[in-house]
Design a protein around this motif. Structure first.
Motif, PDB file in Angstrom:
ATOM      1  N   SER A 203       0.822  -1.202   0.000  1.00 25.19           N
ATOM      2  CA  SER A 203       0.000   0.000   0.000  1.00 25.19           C
ATOM      3  C   SER A 203       0.861   1.259   0.000  1.00 25.19           C
ATOM      4  O   SER A 203       0.595   2.213  -0.739  1.00 25.19           O
ATOM      5  CB  SER A 203      -0.928  -0.004   1.211  1.00 25.19           C
ATOM      6  N   LEU A 204       1.930   1.271   0.819  1.00 24.32           N
ATOM      7  CA  LEU A 204       2.781   2.450   0.886  1.00 24.32           C
ATOM      8  C   LEU A 204       3.593   2.650  -0.389  1.00 24.32           C
ATOM      9  O   LEU A 204       3.828   3.786  -0.813  1.00 24.32           O
ATOM     10  CB  LEU A 204       3.721   2.348   2.090  1.00 24.32           C
ATOM     11  N   LEU A 205       4.028   1.557  -1.026  1.00 25.89           N
ATOM     12  CA  LEU A 205       4.772   1.683  -2.271  1.00 25.89           C
ATOM     13  C   LEU A 205       3.914   2.257  -3.394  1.00 25.89           C
ATOM     14  O   LEU A 205       4.414   2.870  -4.330  1.00 25.89           O
ATOM     15  CB  LEU A 205       5.339   0.322  -2.694  1.00 25.89           C
TER      16      LEU A 205
ATOM     17  N   VAL B  70      -3.119   5.186  -4.594  1.00 27.74           N
ATOM     18  CA  VAL B  70      -4.118   5.356  -3.532  1.00 27.74           C
ATOM     19  C   VAL B  70      -4.670   6.783  -3.556  1.00 27.74           C
ATOM     20  O   VAL B  70      -5.879   7.008  -3.456  1.00 27.74           O
ATOM     21  CB  VAL B  70      -3.503   5.032  -2.155  1.00 27.74           C
ATOM     22  N   LYS B  71      -3.773   7.758  -3.723  1.00 27.33           N
ATOM     23  CA  LYS B  71      -4.195   9.158  -3.759  1.00 27.33           C
ATOM     24  C   LYS B  71      -5.047   9.445  -4.990  1.00 27.33           C
ATOM     25  O   LYS B  71      -6.053  10.167  -4.927  1.00 27.33           O
ATOM     26  CB  LYS B  71      -2.976  10.078  -3.748  1.00 27.33           C
ATOM     27  N   TYR B  72      -4.636   8.879  -6.147  1.00 31.81           N
ATOM     28  CA  TYR B  72      -5.382   9.149  -7.374  1.00 31.81           C
ATOM     29  C   TYR B  72      -6.847   8.756  -7.248  1.00 31.81           C
ATOM     30  O   TYR B  72      -7.747   9.432  -7.755  1.00 31.81           O
ATOM     31  CB  TYR B  72      -4.770   8.377  -8.551  1.00 31.81           C
TER      32      TYR B  72
ATOM     33  N   TYR C 274     -10.235   2.790   2.195  1.00 31.50           N
ATOM     34  CA  TYR C 274     -10.233   1.365   1.826  1.00 31.50           C
ATOM     35  C   TYR C 274      -8.931   0.701   2.267  1.00 31.50           C
ATOM     36  O   TYR C 274      -8.943  -0.420   2.792  1.00 31.50           O
ATOM     37  CB  TYR C 274     -10.409   1.213   0.320  1.00 31.50           C
ATOM     38  N   GLU C 275      -7.796   1.387   2.059  1.00 32.34           N
ATOM     39  CA  GLU C 275      -6.506   0.824   2.455  1.00 32.34           C
ATOM     40  C   GLU C 275      -6.428   0.651   3.967  1.00 32.34           C
ATOM     41  O   GLU C 275      -5.924  -0.358   4.463  1.00 32.34           O
ATOM     42  CB  GLU C 275      -5.370   1.728   1.969  1.00 32.34           C
ATOM     43  N   VAL C 276      -6.920   1.650   4.703  1.00 32.07           N
ATOM     44  CA  VAL C 276      -6.916   1.550   6.164  1.00 32.07           C
ATOM     45  C   VAL C 276      -7.796   0.390   6.620  1.00 32.07           C
ATOM     46  O   VAL C 276      -7.426  -0.380   7.520  1.00 32.07           O
ATOM     47  CB  VAL C 276      -7.389   2.876   6.797  1.00 32.07           C
TER      48      VAL C 276
END
Length: 843
Positions: free
Chosen positions: A449-451, A456-458, A464-466
């Motif tokens: 997710s961090l990579l 995620v921002k787009y 959802y990731e959280v």
């Protein structure tokens, strides 16, 4: 034998439970045998009925041979055999020569019930209920074997009876003792194998392998795991052989002397552990017996030994501290060698493997695996082995100094403790494995997710990731709870066994002191201090063993990585690539990433030395695959890839790749400085060459505009640079490498028109007199190519120079007209790029 057989011996009835300071054998044998037999007959019959009604047969070809399963069946037949031998000896050899009714009842029930359990065992192995496999025996057999083992341990209640055979005063006592030891060991083996379930585990593993074989799919390392219920000691010899080269510092004589000296210190600690309680006894006796003498010398020696020993486990003593200090460099050597070898192995794996890996999971496995090696060595060499040696020394010492009963108490307590620890720990290993898998998934989820935080921002998917990460944590905590609750069960069992042994030994020792039976107050102090000193590390034995199990589990993942085979390897005797002029040839090459997906079909072309070949075509036509095959990231299935007359399969990979430079479409940079990323093309290049390469790539002036110039950090994957800047850094890196063969994969796709012209001129200078292969969507960048090949569905459908292909009026002509039309309409095609006025003139 008596003419009239009675059920119990004379003057004893079935109602009498406690006789002569112990339990009645008539009562104990009758009740225990009847209860255990009734349990198995009732619940075993119900289980067999369920299997008969609902189960399905398992193909015997799926069941591998298991030595432990055969041992399990032999032990189940051996116990009734011992019962028959016992009653025969009772009638012929033993002193009484009288057979009572309870003996016949016990023998008959044993002869019936144990073969019945073997039948249930075979049913569980060869039949399967329509439910999720338990990967172990059912509760019926586990309960039966547990009750049988408990009944054998009830005999120890009678240890104080004078007429009991524990005293070994006659041949009858010796025979009875021998039979008891055989029964006890056999019951213990049956109980331990019941927890392991070798027959059931074998079935699951073979079934799993068969499924994978039938699917014709090679599982990735995350899927290729041991069965949850299998022992972590499985393949232990293979693990030791794999680790052996890293454990002994064969290249450093000083480290070898350190290892030997550490073992000398370890052996010295065992001697010190014996003498500490001995001198404690001497001090007590010196003040408890007349005449009382101030023995300051004994106190001095005792304190000296305590200084060497430290605490009860030797954790603070001089010997242990010195050994720990000397072991640091040995431990660092092992960690360094393993980490370097694992890192080297990962880099040697194929592109296919790396495209399927999860970075976060691999890093987690590397960290846990390397840490587990040092922990494993410390626990085995400096905890488990010394504890076992101390136990053996204690047993011998108590038997020789006190009497055999103290040795038996220590032996039985230690045996029960170790057996229970190993058995239950083996059983709960599956929970540790599942917790590790959940931990891997959690870490992989967070890293992935961090990579991809930009994506995620787009899409505004932060919530959802959280939520997904929370679910991964909850799954991990669920498995963690199961692991911890089973740990509490084990700790309670260990505490009961240790306290029982301590109670029995202390009562016996105090009784002998009070009755003046050869022991003094100092002897009681000796026993109490020695036994407590012994039980302290033994109490940690479970922790050590669990830690070893955990480290083995952690190492399994690392070994799976090390077992990953290199898909692309150098042929035996492969020599270096001899570069003459740099010609490249593909001869009837066919290739597919999977058998179902053929990417290239019978591709043939020649890139003469110093000439430029270009590939165009729609996405998925196989253009990038050609570059990967030339780099030998994959091996062709049919045909050959030839460089200067040498098949790339017959030369060393490092020499092949050193002769080729590439500017990829998607440039990924190291999270380091701009200078580092350019210099990566030739590590030993001086700074002047780095600057020259940057100038040729038209990025030198841009770099100087940054506050830190060439020392500017580019960020993770180069994200602090724009797309065009990253592309020009990649071009500079390739220019610095100065290869014989140049591959350009959409090398100017991320640049604006003006910058593209500048870069194109630089690339023309770099590619001059070098064999060049270009992959392009923007056709204006390849109009100068000596030959253009049009790919579609893995086949070459057109070939020729730019003007020739335009004149054909076919696929290439249509692509060119489409790009011209887009340019005339003021549209910039995302995939095809810009077409300027010069392009129109070229047409």
């Amino acid at each position: 034998m008596n003419a009239t057989m009675t059920f119990c011996p004379p003057n004893i009835t079935l109602n009498e439970i406690w006789v002569n300071h112990g339990t009645s054998k008539c009562f104990m044998d009758t009740v225990s045998t009847c209860f255990i037999s009734s349990y198995l007959m009732i619940f075993g019959t119900i289980q067999l009925w369920m299997y008969k009604k609902y189960s399905t047969e398992i193909n015997e070809n799926l069941l591998g041979k298991s030595t432990l399963y055969n041992v399990q069946k032999f032990a189940l037949y051996f116990l009734p055999f011992l019962s028959v031998v016992r009653i025969i000896l009772q009638a012929t050899v033993l002193d009484d020569k009288t057979i009572y009714g309870y003996m016949i009842l016990s023998t008959v029930l044993t002869v019936v019930i144990y073969p019945y359990s073997v039948h249930i065992l075979r049913v569980e192995r060869y039949k399967l209920l329509p439910s999720v496999p338990t990967r172990g025996h059912g509760l019926v057999l586990l309960g039966f074997w547990t009750l049988a083992f408990v009944s054998e341990n009830l005999v120890f209640i009678n240890i104080g009876r004078l007429e009991w055979w524990f005293h070994l005063n006659s041949l009858t006592d010796q025979i009875e003792m021998s039979l008891f030891v055989l029964r006890y060991v056999t019951s213990l083996v049956i109980f331990a194998l019941g927890l392991k379930a070798p027959g059931i585990t074998d079935m699951v593993q073979n079934d799993y392998r068969t499924i994978n074989d039938n699917a014709n799919v090679r599982p990735r390392f995350r899927q290729n795991r041991l069965d949850d219920n299998s022992s972590t000691w499985k393949n232990a010899w293979h693990k030791i052989k794999t680790l052996a080269p890293f454990l002994w510092p064969k290249t450093d004589i000083l480290l070898q002397f350190r290892v030997l000296f550490c073992f000398i210190l370890l052996a010295s600690g065992r001697v010190v552990n014996l003498y500490v309680p001995i001198y404690n006894k001497k001090i007590v006796d010196s003040v408890a017996e007349e005449p009382v003498i101030f023995r300051w010398d004994l106190v001095l020696i005792y304190v000296g030994f305590k200084f060497l020993q430290g605490g009860g486990t030797g954790g603070m003593g001089l010997l242990n501290n010195l050994r720990s200090f000397l072991w640091i460099q040995i431990q660092q050597y092992t960690t360094r060698e393993v980490e370097v070898e694992l890192f080297r192995h990962l880099h040697s794996l194929s592109l296919r493997w790396h495209l399927g890996r999860k970075t976060g999971e691999v890093l987690r496995i590397m960290d846990r695996g390397t840490d587990s090696i040092n922990n494993l060595l410390n626990y085995i060499l400096f905890s488990i082995v010394p504890t076992i040696v101390d136990i053996v020394i204690a047993i011998v010492f108590f038997i020789s100094t006190f009497n055999k009963w103290f040795g038996i108490i220590v032996f039985v307590t230690m045996t029960l403790y170790i057996a229970a620890t190993i058995g239950v720990t083996e059983w709960r290993t599956k929970f540790q494995r599942r917790m590790n898998l959940a931990d891997n998934a959690q870490k992989a989820r967070s890293v992935d997710s961090l990579l991809n935080f930009e994506t995620v921002k787009y899409y505004g998917a932060e919530s959802y990731e959280v939520k997904s990460y929370r679910e991964a944590i909850l799954k991990f905590q669920t498995e963690e709870w199961k692991s911890m609750i089973t740990l509490n069960i084990l700790n309670t069992m260990q505490n009961v066994i240790i306290c029982g042994g301590l109670l029995a030994g202390s009562l016996l020792c105090l009784h002998m002191v009070v009755t003046n039976d050869g022991l003094t107050i100092g002897d009681y102090v000796l026993f109490a201090s020695y036994i407590i000193q012994l039980y302290v590390p033994l109490n940690w034995f479970g922790t050590y063993y669990r830690a070893i199990q955990k480290n083995f589990v952690d190492m399994e993942n690392m070994f799976e990585l090390l077992r990953e085979e290199q898909e692309i390897i150098d042929a035996p005797g492969a020599g270096p690539l001899v570069i003459k002029r740099g010609g490249v040839e593909f001869s009837n090459v066919s290739f597919g990433y999977t058998p179902e997906r053929v990417v290239l079909r019978n591709i043939s072309f020649v890139a003469p030395p110093g000439k430029t070949i270009a590939f165009v075509g729609p996405s998925g036509a196989g253009k990038s695959t050609i570059m990967r095959l030339l780099f030998r990231f994959y091996d062709v299935e049919q045909g050959a890839v030839i460089v200067d007359g040498q098949n790339v399969k017959t030369v060393r990979q490092d020499t092949l790749r050193s002769a080729i430079g590439v500017v990829p479409q998607d440039t990924v940079l190291f999270n380091n400085t701009i200078k580092y990323n350019i210099q990566y093309g030739k590590i030993e290049a001086p700074e002047a060459d780095v600057i020259a390469a940057a100038k040729n790539a038209d990025i030198h002036e841009r770099i100087l505009s940054f506050p830190d110039a060439y020392e500017t950090m580019v960020g993770e994957r180069g994200l602090r640079l724009s797309g065009g800047e990253k592309q020009r850094v990649a071009i500079a890196r390739t220019i610095l490498k100065s290869p014989t063969i140049v591959l350009l994969d959409e090398a100017t796709s991320a640049l604006d028109t003006q910058t593209e012209r500048t870069i194109q001129a630089a690339l023309n200078r770099v590619c001059a007199n070098r064999t060049t292969i270009i992959i392009a969507h923007r056709l204006s960048t390849i109009i100068h190519a000596d030959e253009i090949l049009v790919l579609k569905d893995g086949e070459i459908i057109e070939r020729g120079k730019h003007n020739e292909l335009i004149s054909y009026g076919a696929v290439y002509h249509n692509m060119w007209q489409a790009q011209l039309q887009n340019n005339q309409n003021g549209e910039v095609a995302v995939e095809n790029g810009d077409i300027d006025d010069d392009d129109k003139k070229a047409s």
